[in-house]
Design an enzyme around this catalytic site. Sequence first.
Site, PDB file in Angstrom:
ATOM      1  N   LYS A  33      50.908  36.454  37.299  1.00 56.24           N
ATOM      2  CA  LYS A  33      50.601  36.215  35.884  1.00 56.24           C
ATOM      3  C   LYS A  33      51.713  36.678  34.954  1.00 56.24           C
ATOM      4  O   LYS A  33      51.987  36.031  33.945  1.00 56.24           O
ATOM      5  CB  LYS A  33      49.276  36.869  35.508  1.00 56.24           C
ATOM      6  N   THR A  34      52.373  37.809  35.266  1.00 56.90           N
ATOM      7  CA  THR A  34      53.452  38.280  34.396  1.00 56.90           C
ATOM      8  C   THR A  34      54.608  37.290  34.394  1.00 56.90           C
ATOM      9  O   THR A  34      55.217  37.017  33.350  1.00 56.90           O
ATOM     10  CB  THR A  34      53.940  39.672  34.856  1.00 56.90           C
ATOM     11  N   ASP A 216      47.931  39.861  27.385  1.00 58.37           N
ATOM     12  CA  ASP A 216      47.824  40.136  28.816  1.00 58.37           C
ATOM     13  C   ASP A 216      46.619  41.042  29.073  1.00 58.37           C
ATOM     14  O   ASP A 216      46.212  41.803  28.196  1.00 58.37           O
ATOM     15  CB  ASP A 216      49.109  40.812  29.293  1.00 58.37           C
ATOM     16  N   GLU A 217      46.059  40.967  30.273  1.00 63.44           N
ATOM     17  CA  GLU A 217      44.913  41.810  30.671  1.00 63.44           C
ATOM     18  C   GLU A 217      43.789  41.715  29.642  1.00 63.44           C
ATOM     19  O   GLU A 217      43.206  42.731  29.230  1.00 63.44           O
ATOM     20  CB  GLU A 217      45.353  43.272  30.845  1.00 63.44           C
ATOM     21  N   GLN A 247      38.519  41.609  37.622  1.00 64.42           N
ATOM     22  CA  GLN A 247      39.213  42.891  37.662  1.00 64.42           C
ATOM     23  C   GLN A 247      38.921  43.737  36.425  1.00 64.42           C
ATOM     24  O   GLN A 247      39.697  44.622  36.070  1.00 64.42           O
ATOM     25  CB  GLN A 247      40.724  42.670  37.805  1.00 64.42           C
ATOM     26  N   ARG A 624      44.598  45.243  46.825  1.00 67.43           N
ATOM     27  CA  ARG A 624      45.841  46.028  46.768  1.00 67.43           C
ATOM     28  C   ARG A 624      46.613  45.886  48.081  1.00 67.43           C
ATOM     29  O   ARG A 624      47.805  46.173  48.129  1.00 67.43           O
ATOM     30  CB  ARG A 624      45.562  47.522  46.540  1.00 67.43           C
TER      31      ARG A 624
END
Length: 748
Positions: A33-34, A216-217, A247, A624
């Site tokens: 996504k970044t 973002d987020e 998340q 993770r």
Amino acid sequence: MSEFLENMNERQAEAIQATEGPLLVMAGAGSGKTRVLTHRIAYLVSKGVNPYNILAITFTNKAAAEMKERTEQLVGRQAYRIWISTFHAMCVRILRQNIEHLGYGSDFGIIDDADQISVIKDVMRSLNMDPKLRPPKYFLARISEAKNKLQFPGDLKLENLTDKDVGEVYERYQAILVQNNRVDFDDLLLLTVRLLREQPEVLAFYQDKFQYIHVDEYQDTNHAQYNIVKLLADKHRNICVVGDSDQSIYSWRGADVGNILSFEKDYADAKIIKLEQNYRSKQMILDAANDVIKHNYSMYEKKLFSDLGEGSKVRLYNASAGDEEVRHVLREIKKLSEDKYRFGDCTILYRTNSQSRLFEQTLRMANIPFRIVGGMSYFKRKEIKDIIAYLRLILSIDMNPDDLSFLRIVNEPKRGIGATSIERLRGEAGMAEASLFDTISETLDILGSTAINRLMHFKRLIQELASVVDDYTIGDFIERVLDITGYRNMLIAEETIESLARIDNLEEFKSVAITFEKDILPDLLEEEGSEQKAGDLTTSEKLALLLNDLMLQTDVKEENEEEVEEGEDNKVTLMTIHAAKGLEFPVVFIVGFEEGLFPIYSAVEEGGDAIDEERRLAYVAITRAKELLYISNSRKRMHNGNYMTNKPSRFLTEIDENRFEVRAPKRSFTLASNAPLPSKQKPKKPVGVVAAKNLGKGQIFSSGDKITHPSFGDGVVVSADGPTVSIAFGAEHGIKKLMASHPAIKKR
């Protein structure tokens, strides 16, 4: 423009090019996504959009710095004209230019936590409020919650006495800040919303400036942040929010997953793009994550997939006890280190900080290097150092009272013993070449009567505890110290997430002591060739040996995320799952995967949304892992000084059993032994009765039960409904609805 679309998958390229109108990018874990965000910004610049008109907001300074660096690599020096910052940094810039409209000067200062506490103390003093009933941290937490909900003092001055008290403290606290041209961290958001709502010309300026907005987020935004974004985007509506509802794990600090789930309600013409290709993990790991998260309701279901290969099955281990689980993890880490993996490739994830203790001790004994990330070594936590100091002072007063321990805890919890009194006491002790503790009785002519009375009270308290230490077992004596000193009640009265975690750590300390007495001490005596048996020792002798042993437990280094990612050291990483969000590791061990621990007990009690968030936390933990995933649990473990029998986590039953390689120690293990509860349904309880956990001890509350609370005094249960219980206190406090699981509530 095509250069910014190279090596992008179809969905990523679509998100980069969808520049006009509202866009929701639902980005699964590890989906890049970044990279999409930065390339989208570069794509806008290449289309001719003025960098001055582009805004990108994220949550951490680290994420903002990374985004700035990547954007500069793509567009060069033009990146300096783009606003890329955290929410709070953006608000500071806006307020510096416009805060005069709200009655502040543009040179306003931002006060830190210590100054906030100092102001709250002054306010409480002016209102004749007793800090022992509700300490300053309690009011500070309530004020912070109110500000993040965009509530002002008047919103809290309701009929409920507690709310009214908070409202009065909030009002005076805020007045002092305004008078001194100061704001706190939460004000940065609150005042920005107020400014944009009350000053149309300011709002119009920033709406025209920020014609293309990126967040973002987005799943982590709170109510205030949501309002800021909505106000700024209301004119041009070129808003791109990126996030993952699966998340969202920060509701306890104000994040509202509803912000991202209701995006289409706010923008009926919104375009929705899902990023489901994962570039981090093997498919078997993603399949396990998909299995778990599909049990949560979501408007935007995703199914993560990977081109990195199927990978190994999830390695599941069901231990008979907590220490066996730890030994299993260490065995596996040693095996991995002898193969292709380094210690630094491995991370151990746990639900609560108190779980780190046994892993720290065992890793150290095995000479395996490790580090604590996003937290502090168990034995360096303030509350643990405080209880150790109490025990050291209690055990030393008959010989050579420990000055360092005395100074640490003489005013912890607060006893009104000021720094001036302590300095005078130290002066007298130095001249007499005596300990501070012994000098207390010799300072009657030097200190005022109030200070002497408080010091003598403390001295008698320590002497009383020292006189009875051998009348108790080691675990019961620690319990008595926590009660008699008022330390536990101090934490209970704070009623914050941090204070409850500290209580949990102290309860775990009892487990440390009991385990030492039963398992470690006999071996220690045998190794030293002592003829004494553990059963022959007094409690004070056992405690002295315990404290000596704990001196070896305080040499671990705590590190932050940046140090982990640099990979400079080959160390096993220990961290909570919350701290692990955004990170990735070749090998992940998720430990304590059992009911009451993960999902945590309070969520099991509450059910519904609380279980959903625990499930999202499980999803974050699983994703993770890049190559190998280990999950373990224990049938029995020492918790809060007692052995507890736990079922495997319901989240295990939600994963297809064919994805597991079960490594049970010489016995069968059936996942189906613990059927999951429906995610939106609370556990059923008899009407008028609620089960509760009170400092590790199960309780049942029924109508008519008599209870006590450290802040509100004695009360009677009038009704019990689900996770809450309504209690009638005296005329001063009235009827209060409290969480039944709160450790402050005790039966009389």
